[in-house]
Write an enzyme that holds these catalytic residues in place. Sequence first.
Site, PDB file in Angstrom:
ATOM      1  N   SER A 105      37.001  26.457  41.868  1.00  0.00           N
ATOM      2  CA  SER A 105      35.757  25.640  41.274  1.00  0.00           C
ATOM      3  C   SER A 105      35.778  24.372  40.639  1.00  0.00           C
ATOM      4  O   SER A 105      37.101  23.893  40.184  1.00  0.00           O
ATOM      5  CB  SER A 105      35.185  26.677  40.270  1.00  0.00           C
ATOM      6  OG  SER A 105      34.947  28.067  40.713  1.00  0.00           O
TER       7      SER A 105
HETATM    8  N1  SAH Z   1      39.249  31.266  40.251  1.00  0.00           N
HETATM    9  C1  SAH Z   1      39.880  31.023  41.600  1.00  0.00           C
HETATM   10  C2  SAH Z   1      38.627  30.704  42.467  1.00  0.00           C
HETATM   11  C3  SAH Z   1      38.906  31.509  43.555  1.00  0.00           C
HETATM   12  S1  SAH Z   1      37.526  31.431  44.656  1.00  0.00           S
HETATM   13  C4  SAH Z   1      40.790  29.809  41.101  1.00  0.00           C
HETATM   14  O1  SAH Z   1      40.917  29.143  40.028  1.00  0.00           O
HETATM   15  O2  SAH Z   1      41.454  29.271  42.177  1.00  0.00           O
HETATM   16  C5  SAH Z   1      36.938  33.038  44.761  1.00  0.00           C
HETATM   17  C6  SAH Z   1      37.851  34.083  45.107  1.00  0.00           C
HETATM   18  O3  SAH Z   1      37.614  35.543  45.125  1.00  0.00           O
HETATM   19  C7  SAH Z   1      38.503  33.996  46.582  1.00  0.00           C
HETATM   20  O4  SAH Z   1      40.134  33.847  46.513  1.00  0.00           O
HETATM   21  C8  SAH Z   1      38.351  35.295  47.285  1.00  0.00           C
HETATM   22  O5  SAH Z   1      39.474  35.920  47.981  1.00  0.00           O
HETATM   23  C9  SAH Z   1      38.253  36.345  45.864  1.00  0.00           C
HETATM   24  N2  SAH Z   1      37.553  37.565  46.353  1.00  0.00           N
HETATM   25  C10 SAH Z   1      36.085  37.637  46.954  1.00  0.00           C
HETATM   26  N3  SAH Z   1      35.776  38.701  46.775  1.00  0.00           N
HETATM   27  C11 SAH Z   1      36.701  39.560  46.080  1.00  0.00           C
HETATM   28  C12 SAH Z   1      37.010  40.840  45.614  1.00  0.00           C
HETATM   29  N4  SAH Z   1      35.890  42.011  45.975  1.00  0.00           N
HETATM   30  N5  SAH Z   1      37.933  41.230  45.010  1.00  0.00           N
HETATM   31  C13 SAH Z   1      38.838  40.517  44.509  1.00  0.00           C
HETATM   32  N6  SAH Z   1      38.619  39.108  44.780  1.00  0.00           N
HETATM   33  C14 SAH Z   1      37.856  38.576  45.446  1.00  0.00           C
END
Ligand code: SAH
Length: 214
Positions: A61
């Site tokens: 983000s």
């Molecule tokens: N906070 C992260 C941003 C990740 S983007 C950072 O700093 O890099 C959102 C993430 O949520 C993605 O990696 C996606 O794979 C994950 N995601 C989506 N649905 C999910 C679920 N049900 N359980 C765990 N992760 C999930």
Amino acid sequence: MSFNVARKRMVAEQLVGREIKDQRVLQVMNEVPRHHFVDSGLWIRAYEDGPINIGWGATISQPYIVAFMLEALELQSTDKVLEIGTGCGYQTALLAHLAKTVYTIERVKELFFKARQNLKSLGLRNIVLKLGDGSLGWKDYAPYDAIIVAASAPSIPKPLLEQLAEGGRMILPVGGESHQDLVLVKKVQGRVLEKTLLPCRFVKLKGQYGHIKE
Ligand code: SAH
């Protein structure tokens, strides 16, 4: 420009400049190397004012949104935190500095391994990672003082509400393709209080309580 200078500038312009005030959040965003979490080809973009694509449909983000969510959680150094959507682990590292223990869940295997490596090489030891569906929470370690979700849910996942401690705070994007809001949830004397804070745009939460049941 060195990474340290770029990071200081990110904090001054994008965070302090937009009314992020929590000193612990500002300090930790000044310390944790965001570039460490992306491929070297993207280092040049690591401190820009926007999200960064990290593959497998995931993004880190925008720094402002990360800071805004962390500030809203009012974390204490004694808190136990649950994070859904580890991605590359950047926000996990910030949480590890702000709280006592971080439990984090990612559903994409490649990102899970990447995050584990990124966090290990920073020497952070108060993080427990899991590969799986985070929309179900992580019952084994519940209740949590704070829960943060990095992907947008159609509504607040029931298991996450159940796993939030009394006095706990949860922040998550709620909504669909066209519109999402960051929602802050607090559990006060058994009651659930919700407050809509900010329109936003996140990748979709998948899994049982997500948009796509896979
Ligand atoms: N906070 C992260 C941003 C990740 S983007 C950072 O700093 O890099 C959102 C993430 O949520 C993605 O990696 C996606 O794979 C994950 N995601 C989506 N649905 C999910 C679920 N049900 N359980 C765990 N992760 C999930």
